[in-house]
Design an enzyme around this catalytic site. Structure first.
Site, PDB file in Angstrom:
ATOM      1  N   HIS A 203      -0.194  -0.165  -9.530  1.00  0.00           N
ATOM      2  CA  HIS A 203       0.386  -0.260 -10.692  1.00  0.00           C
ATOM      3  C   HIS A 203      -0.353  -1.469 -11.487  1.00  0.00           C
ATOM      4  O   HIS A 203      -0.949  -1.965 -11.083  1.00  0.00           O
ATOM      5  CB  HIS A 203       1.792  -0.923 -10.753  1.00  0.00           C
ATOM      6  CG  HIS A 203       1.951  -2.258 -10.072  1.00  0.00           C
ATOM      7  ND1 HIS A 203       1.785  -3.693 -10.676  1.00  0.00           N
ATOM      8  CD2 HIS A 203       2.401  -2.789  -8.762  1.00  0.00           C
ATOM      9  CE1 HIS A 203       1.891  -4.369 -10.010  1.00  0.00           C
ATOM     10  NE2 HIS A 203       2.154  -4.083  -8.729  1.00  0.00           N
ATOM     11  N   CYS A 219       1.621  -4.483  -3.068  1.00  0.00           N
ATOM     12  CA  CYS A 219       1.298  -3.505  -3.965  1.00  0.00           C
ATOM     13  C   CYS A 219       0.105  -3.616  -4.370  1.00  0.00           C
ATOM     14  O   CYS A 219      -0.841  -4.668  -4.046  1.00  0.00           O
ATOM     15  CB  CYS A 219       2.281  -3.304  -5.208  1.00  0.00           C
ATOM     16  SG  CYS A 219       3.855  -3.210  -4.750  1.00  0.00           S
TER      17      CYS A 219
END
Length: 329
Positions: A203, A219
């Protein structure tokens, strides 16, 4: 000698100013199996230059310069250990890494090499590779290894913090809402690609200076401008390989290179263990034979661990029959 150095510096500076933001995409080596990629200075040796220089402006931090050239924080600090990250001073020459070895992984889809803090994207049906700096999981929230895929893509995502993250923030007096709406305060930024591993994403971020460090809860974070480019190109179902390769070995033409980064683990392994691992990779890359390598160059690469590709072996040129010998035949 001084004049020659000045000329080289001028060429490097011109190259730096002309390449800039386009330094993320490279041709794959023409020989299948070769691994070294990078830009080449016009008129220079056919192999990529390991680095070039740019000059810091008065308002620059080292992280501003890193972002300009698609370099993460960790990488630019390794390349410039004596330069202050916050006040490099106007006129300071800043070294920009310019070449790297591709990770030992399928050249398809997305490859993420964690110790390098870097992503490689191989566009389908093209002899090109696009590479971006990334952030990865902290030592206590490790990014998982292995093969996965992009399972979903979302523009302007909302964020639902897991209970574990909410508890961690609450311990610091920071109470997170159950859902963080899309917008500039969302840690996911404007783009998110979900991995098939539950709970993990690639992301964007609202804290771009953290790109190139171990700062996430597992992440993969990208610079906003990088994922904006990548997002529309990567279809759902794209393979993602996540690897842990602090030492990479690979060829370009007749030259064998090694590239070494610090290990992710807090406990550093010994030089002897790093050497053993490197020799195994060298033997594997050279048809299971150990060549007569440049010992001093190998030692320096393993000791400095600065991410610079170093040539450690060059195949000897094939012997040719002399004119007189041919005549005698």
């Amino acid at each position: 000698m001084i004049i020659q150095k000045a000329k080289l510096a001028l060429i490097a500076l011109i190259f730096a100013s002309s390449s800039g933001i386009h330094a993320a995409e490279f041709d794959l080596p023409k020989t299948p199996g070769d691994s070294l990629i990078g830009d080449r200075l016009e008129g220079a040796d056919k192999h990529p230059q390991p680095h070039f220089y740019t000059v810091a402006a008065e308002e620059d931090t080292l992280l501003d310069i890193a972002r300009r050239f698609y370099i993460g924080q960790n990488e630019i600090l390794l390349a410039n250990p004596t330069v202050d990250r916050w006040l490099p001073k106007e006129g300071t020459q800043v070294k920009i890494p310019n070449s790297r070895l591709l990770p030992n992984a399928p050249r398809k889809g997305i490859v993420i090499n964690l110790p390098e803090y870097r992503m490689y994207y191989y566009p389908p049906n093209k002899s090109r590779v696009v590479t971006y700096p990334i952030s990865i999981g902290r030592i206590d929230w490790k990014t998982p290894l292995g093969k996965t895929r992009i399972s979903a893509k979302t523009r302007n995502p909302t964020w639902t913090p897991p209970e574990s993250i909410k508890r961690e923030h609450a311990a610091r007096g920071d109470i997170l809402p159950n859902v963080v709406p899309a917008g500039p305060d969302n840690p996911l930024g404007l783009y998110a690609m979900r991995l098939a591993i539950p709970g993990y994403l690639i992301h964007s971020t609202n804290k771009p200076f953290g790109v190139g460090m171990s700062v996430t809860h597992g992440c993969i974070r990208m610079l906003p401008e990088n994922i904006e480019q990548l997002f529309p190109k990567v279809p759902v179902g794209t393979d993602v390989h996540i690897v842990n390769q602090p030492t990479k070995v690979g060829w370009l033409d007749d030259s064998l290179y090694i590239q070494v980064y610090p290990n992710l683990e807090k406990t550093e392994i010994s030089y002897e263990d790093r050497l053993e691992q490197a020799l195994e990779l060298i033997v594997r890359a050279n048809n299971n034979q150990l060549p007569v390598i440049e010992g001093a160059a190998l030692r320096k690469a393993l000791e400095e661990k600065n991410g610079r590709p170093v040539m450690i072996y060059k195949k000897p040129e094939p012997k040719t029959t002399s004119h007189s010998a041919k005549a005698a035949l």
